[in-house]
Write an enzyme that holds these catalytic residues in place. Structure first.
Site, PDB file in Angstrom:
ATOM      1  N   LYS A   1       2.519   7.774   7.095  1.00 16.95           N
ATOM      2  CA  LYS A   1       3.233   6.839   7.960  1.00 16.95           C
ATOM      3  C   LYS A   1       4.583   7.424   8.415  1.00 16.95           C
ATOM      4  CE  LYS A   1       1.010   2.789   5.801  1.00 16.95           C
ATOM      5  NZ  LYS A   1       1.257   1.527   5.043  1.00 16.95           N
TER       6      LYS A   1
ATOM      7  N   TYR B   1      -4.163  -2.712  12.603  1.00 18.86           N
ATOM      8  CA  TYR B   1      -3.828  -3.637  11.507  1.00 18.86           C
ATOM      9  C   TYR B   1      -4.161  -5.087  11.869  1.00 18.86           C
ATOM     10  CZ  TYR B   1      -1.455  -0.399   8.269  1.00 18.86           C
ATOM     11  OH  TYR B   1      -1.164   0.586   7.343  1.00 18.86           O
TER      12      TYR B   1
ATOM     13  N   ARG C   1       3.010   6.799  -3.761  1.00 17.22           N
ATOM     14  CA  ARG C   1       3.932   5.688  -3.516  1.00 17.22           C
ATOM     15  C   ARG C   1       4.969   5.582  -4.625  1.00 17.22           C
ATOM     16  NH1 ARG C   1      -0.785   1.713  -1.073  1.00 17.22           N
ATOM     17  NH2 ARG C   1      -0.300   2.004   1.148  1.00 17.22           N
TER      18      ARG C   1
ATOM     19  N   ASN D   1       5.833   2.395   2.714  1.00 19.32           N
ATOM     20  CA  ASN D   1       5.146   2.930   1.545  1.00 19.32           C
ATOM     21  C   ASN D   1       4.356   4.205   1.832  1.00 19.32           C
ATOM     22  OD1 ASN D   1       3.070   1.781   2.948  1.00 19.32           O
ATOM     23  ND2 ASN D   1       2.524   0.274   1.397  1.00 19.32           N
TER      24      ASN D   1
ATOM     25  N   HIS E   1      -1.231   5.268   4.303  1.00 22.56           N
ATOM     26  CA  HIS E   1      -2.323   4.290   4.423  1.00 22.56           C
ATOM     27  C   HIS E   1      -3.591   4.948   3.917  1.00 22.56           C
ATOM     28  CE1 HIS E   1      -5.425   1.675   6.072  1.00 22.56           C
ATOM     29  NE2 HIS E   1      -6.006   2.781   6.511  1.00 22.56           N
TER      30      HIS E   1
ATOM     31  N   GLU F   1     -12.297   2.809  10.832  1.00 22.17           N
ATOM     32  CA  GLU F   1     -10.979   3.432  11.034  1.00 22.17           C
ATOM     33  C   GLU F   1     -11.105   4.884  11.487  1.00 22.17           C
ATOM     34  OE1 GLU F   1      -8.563   0.661   7.783  1.00 22.17           O
ATOM     35  OE2 GLU F   1      -8.752   2.808   7.425  1.00 22.17           O
TER      36      GLU F   1
HETATM   37  P1  ATP Z   1      -2.564   0.240   3.822  1.00 24.53           P
HETATM   38  O1  ATP Z   1      -3.533  -0.730   4.479  1.00 24.53           O
HETATM   39  O2  ATP Z   1      -1.403   0.623   4.703  1.00 24.53           O
HETATM   40  O3  ATP Z   1      -3.267   1.402   3.213  1.00 24.53           O
HETATM   41  P2  ATP Z   1      -2.575  -1.369   1.494  1.00 24.53           P
HETATM   42  O4  ATP Z   1      -4.045  -1.462   1.710  1.00 24.53           O
HETATM   43  O5  ATP Z   1      -2.088  -0.875   0.163  1.00 24.53           O
HETATM   44  O6  ATP Z   1      -1.893  -0.477   2.573  1.00 24.53           O
HETATM   45  P3  ATP Z   1      -2.294  -3.915   2.813  1.00 24.53           P
HETATM   46  O7  ATP Z   1      -2.294  -5.194   2.050  1.00 24.53           O
HETATM   47  O8  ATP Z   1      -3.493  -3.540   3.601  1.00 24.53           O
HETATM   48  O9  ATP Z   1      -1.886  -2.758   1.769  1.00 24.53           O
HETATM   49  O10 ATP Z   1      -1.020  -3.956   3.774  1.00 24.53           O
HETATM   50  C1  ATP Z   1      -0.918  -3.078   4.876  1.00 24.53           C
HETATM   51  C2  ATP Z   1       0.496  -2.580   4.968  1.00 24.53           C
HETATM   52  O11 ATP Z   1       1.347  -3.678   5.342  1.00 24.53           O
HETATM   53  C3  ATP Z   1       1.110  -2.064   3.657  1.00 24.53           C
HETATM   54  O12 ATP Z   1       0.766  -0.736   3.363  1.00 24.53           O
HETATM   55  C4  ATP Z   1       2.588  -2.224   3.937  1.00 24.53           C
HETATM   56  O13 ATP Z   1       3.066  -1.178   4.780  1.00 24.53           O
HETATM   57  C5  ATP Z   1       2.617  -3.545   4.701  1.00 24.53           C
HETATM   58  N1  ATP Z   1       2.785  -4.689   3.785  1.00 24.53           N
HETATM   59  C6  ATP Z   1       1.864  -5.204   2.938  1.00 24.53           C
HETATM   60  N2  ATP Z   1       2.349  -6.256   2.274  1.00 24.53           N
HETATM   61  C7  ATP Z   1       3.626  -6.418   2.707  1.00 24.53           C
HETATM   62  C8  ATP Z   1       4.673  -7.345   2.414  1.00 24.53           C
HETATM   63  N3  ATP Z   1       4.509  -8.320   1.524  1.00 24.53           N
HETATM   64  N4  ATP Z   1       5.859  -7.194   3.053  1.00 24.53           N
HETATM   65  C9  ATP Z   1       6.038  -6.215   3.973  1.00 24.53           C
HETATM   66  N5  ATP Z   1       5.092  -5.314   4.303  1.00 24.53           N
HETATM   67  C10 ATP Z   1       3.906  -5.407   3.683  1.00 24.53           C
HETATM   68 MG    MG Z   2      -4.883  -2.007   3.592  1.00 22.36          MG
END
Ligand code: ATP
Ligand code: MG
Length: 143
Positions: free
Chosen positions: A11, A51, A104, A114, A117, A128
């Site tokens: 990212k 997303y 992370r 973080n 992805h 994707e």
């Molecule tokens: P990714 O999909 O990016 O691999 P993930 O699967 O671990 O991450 P998801 O729940 O899919 O987490 O959330 C997608 C992304 O949205 C997260 O990686 C983070 O960048 C952001 N995100 C998730 N939860 C929060 C939150 N509570 N507050 C702010 N940003 C968040």
């Molecule tokens: Mg995710």
């Protein structure tokens, strides 16, 4: 164990921190192979589509701003249990919950910023990968 493909994105914060090689090394050292890669700056529309599953979440607008704040490095990774393996290497979404030694835990600033992805299932990985590498963009490892 099944050979799978998964999508990885370094990212904008990971690019800013100059971590491309550091992160790709972790995947390679874990036995995952890069089968597609490109650097790009996502448009707002691309980030919103990627997303879309989170579009009702309160953090959605901030997530789109973050993901379009700078370039990203997108890869398809291949290997045994690649989807789960990649997520193990990434660590939990919130870096304060991430296991020590994960990307992370070592590099993420917050639950939002973080660094990486990774696809969350084989089915989403296929969607994707097609999103970013539609036109023969995935290059089979012939040796
Ligand atoms: P990714 O999909 O990016 O691999 P993930 O699967 O671990 O991450 P998801 O729940 O899919 O987490 O959330 C997608 C992304 O949205 C997260 O990686 C983070 O960048 C952001 N995100 C998730 N939860 C929060 C939150 N509570 N507050 C702010 N940003 C968040
Ligand atoms: Mg995710």
């Amino acid at each position: 164990m099944a050979v799978e493909q998964t999508l990885s994105i370094i990212k904008p914060d990971g690019i800013q921190k100059n971590l491309i090689g550091e992160i790709v090394s972790r995947f390679e050292n874990a036995g995952l192979e890069v089968v597609a890669a490109r650097m790009m700056h996502l448009s707002k529309e691309q980030a919103q589509e990627f997303y879309v599953v989170h579009k009702e979440r309160p953090f959605f607008d901030d997530l789109i701003k973050y993901m379009t704040s700078g370039p990203v490095f997108v890869q398809a990774l291949q290997g045994d249990d690649a989807v789960a393996r990649n997520r193990e290497i990434m660590g939990a979404t919130d870096p304060s919950d991430a296991d020590p030694g994960t990307i992370r835990a070592d590099h993420a600033a917050s639950i939002e910023e973080n660094v990486v992805h990774g696809s969350d299932a084989a089915e989403t990985a296929a969607v994707e990968i097609a999103f970013f590498f539609a036109d023969n963009g995935v290059c089979p490892r012939t040796r």
